[in-house]
Design an enzyme around this catalytic site. Sequence first.
Site, PDB file in Angstrom:
ATOM      1  N   ASP A 158       0.838  -1.203   0.000  1.00 34.19           N
ATOM      2  CA  ASP A 158       0.000   0.000   0.000  1.00 34.19           C
ATOM      3  C   ASP A 158       0.872   1.253   0.000  1.00 34.19           C
ATOM      4  O   ASP A 158       2.103   1.157   0.069  1.00 34.19           O
ATOM      5  CB  ASP A 158      -0.931  -0.047   1.234  1.00 34.19           C
ATOM      6  CG  ASP A 158      -2.284   0.573   0.940  1.00 34.19           C
ATOM      7  OD1 ASP A 158      -2.379   1.430   0.045  1.00 34.19           O
ATOM      8  OD2 ASP A 158      -3.267   0.214   1.636  1.00 34.19           O
ATOM      9  N   ASP A 219     -10.854   2.872  -3.450  1.00 40.88           N
ATOM     10  CA  ASP A 219     -11.207   1.590  -2.824  1.00 40.88           C
ATOM     11  C   ASP A 219     -12.683   1.291  -3.065  1.00 40.88           C
ATOM     12  O   ASP A 219     -13.526   2.183  -2.961  1.00 40.88           O
ATOM     13  CB  ASP A 219     -11.011   1.668  -1.303  1.00 40.88           C
ATOM     14  CG  ASP A 219      -9.549   1.628  -0.897  1.00 40.88           C
ATOM     15  OD1 ASP A 219      -8.673   1.642  -1.780  1.00 40.88           O
ATOM     16  OD2 ASP A 219      -9.295   1.592   0.314  1.00 40.88           O
TER      17      ASP A 219
END
Length: 404
Positions: A158, A219
Amino acid sequence: MRMLPVCLLLAVTILGAHALDNGLARTPPMGWLSWQRYRCNIDCKNQPDECISENLYKAQADRLVADGYRDAGYVYVNIDDCWPLRARDADGNLVPDPARFPSGMKALADYMHSKGLKLGIYSDMGSETCGGYPGSKFYMEQDAQTFADWGIDSLKLDGCYSTTDDFAIGYPTMAFFLNKTGRAILYSCSWPAYITGKQKIPPYKQIAQNCNLWRNYADIADSWSSVTGIMSWFGEDQGNLSRFAGPGNWNDPDMIIVGDYGLSYVQQRVQMAMWAIMAAPLYMSNDLRNIKPESRDLLLNKRVIAINQDPMGVQGNRLFKASNIEFWSRPLSGGSFAIAVVNYGDAGGPVRLEVTLENFGLDGTKFNVTEVFDNKFVGVFTLKDTMTLLINPTDVFFAVAKKL
Ligand SMILES: *[C@@H]1O[C@H](CO)[C@@H](O)[C@H](O)[C@H]1NC(C)=O
Ligand SMILES: *[C@@H]1O[C@H](CO)[C@@H](O)[C@H](O)[C@H]1NC(C)=O
Ligand SMILES: *[C@@H]1O[C@H](CO)[C@@H](O)[C@H](O)[C@H]1NC(C)=O
């Protein structure tokens, strides 16, 4: 511990030198990923079956095997954020939370491998993960080796607690150290997702040289608006991102939420159809212990999966958009195409459309068109023949046009 300046030097020598060559993800990877459904739930006391723990991954793995998902291609079981202790050990190693992963990661990887599955793990390029756990900044070599020693098969890295300027060094550095372990580890980068948020075009060429897949955009959440927002964004194909997809490299519009709470049945069909057209990774984030048969059948639909996994690996595109209707198509091996018409409309009943295969940018003379979900023969058409479609609200017409 490996300090950043050393990483910088090493990274610079490899940048642009060669494309990522780990032999993995020749077709979009398929599996299960905990994030959307389970987030950072670490409350094993009150929610023992829902918390991020070895029990959760084992339980989902058992369903992957028992209910046919593994045999359909869903082989990755991917851990996301919130798995380690909040601090590294005295030697700088990441430590799986012993209360939630009492057997340790090596044992969990062995468990997956014994069932014909693969284990994925999560870290962050920055100093911390998004959930505030230790990040891999300054520890790239050590973490890559730790993951390899555990038998990890996939890493999602990430981009929290970093800056987008650091990405062009940090992501290739981890690629380098993953490679150096000698273990083939699928590499998923969140690199472009943090750049598109800033209205810039990510360096897709460099990303594809370093990563097997990359999250491009927001997301996903458990809703139709989330799914359509992602579809609309990919439809724009900013920076011609679709051209960077191919065997070994995939754009990632994020997880499959089929079988969760937010989508109606027809909306679940839309997600499956569009993720197949987009050559997207198919990482389910749902509870396979508790899923409706109709959702399971959708996830296991062989014809949908075959389109997603087409060996040519060309990502499809949006050809046309007007009010609530979009036309998409994806070239398949052998001169055939997958085509989709999405009806975003939610007022009234089915929309009636007269279309031709030319509208989908097809190349060829005659095609045998079969609806994908139900395998229903639609007809044989030339490029200019009219095909009449009725598409329900928030549904999709999804077909294969087989070249004759
Ligand atoms: C490491 O990179 C080299 C050169 O690209 C490649 O041949 C090799 O297969 C890679 N190894 C792993 C384990 O990814
Ligand atoms: C995308 O492709 C089009 C058509 O080939 C080209 O004109 C355009 O410059 C490309 N855009 C980017 C950002 O590469
Ligand atoms: C078209 O496909 C159907 C099956 O969907 C098959 O029955 C039919 O024979 C095919 N027609 C041609 C001309 O290939």
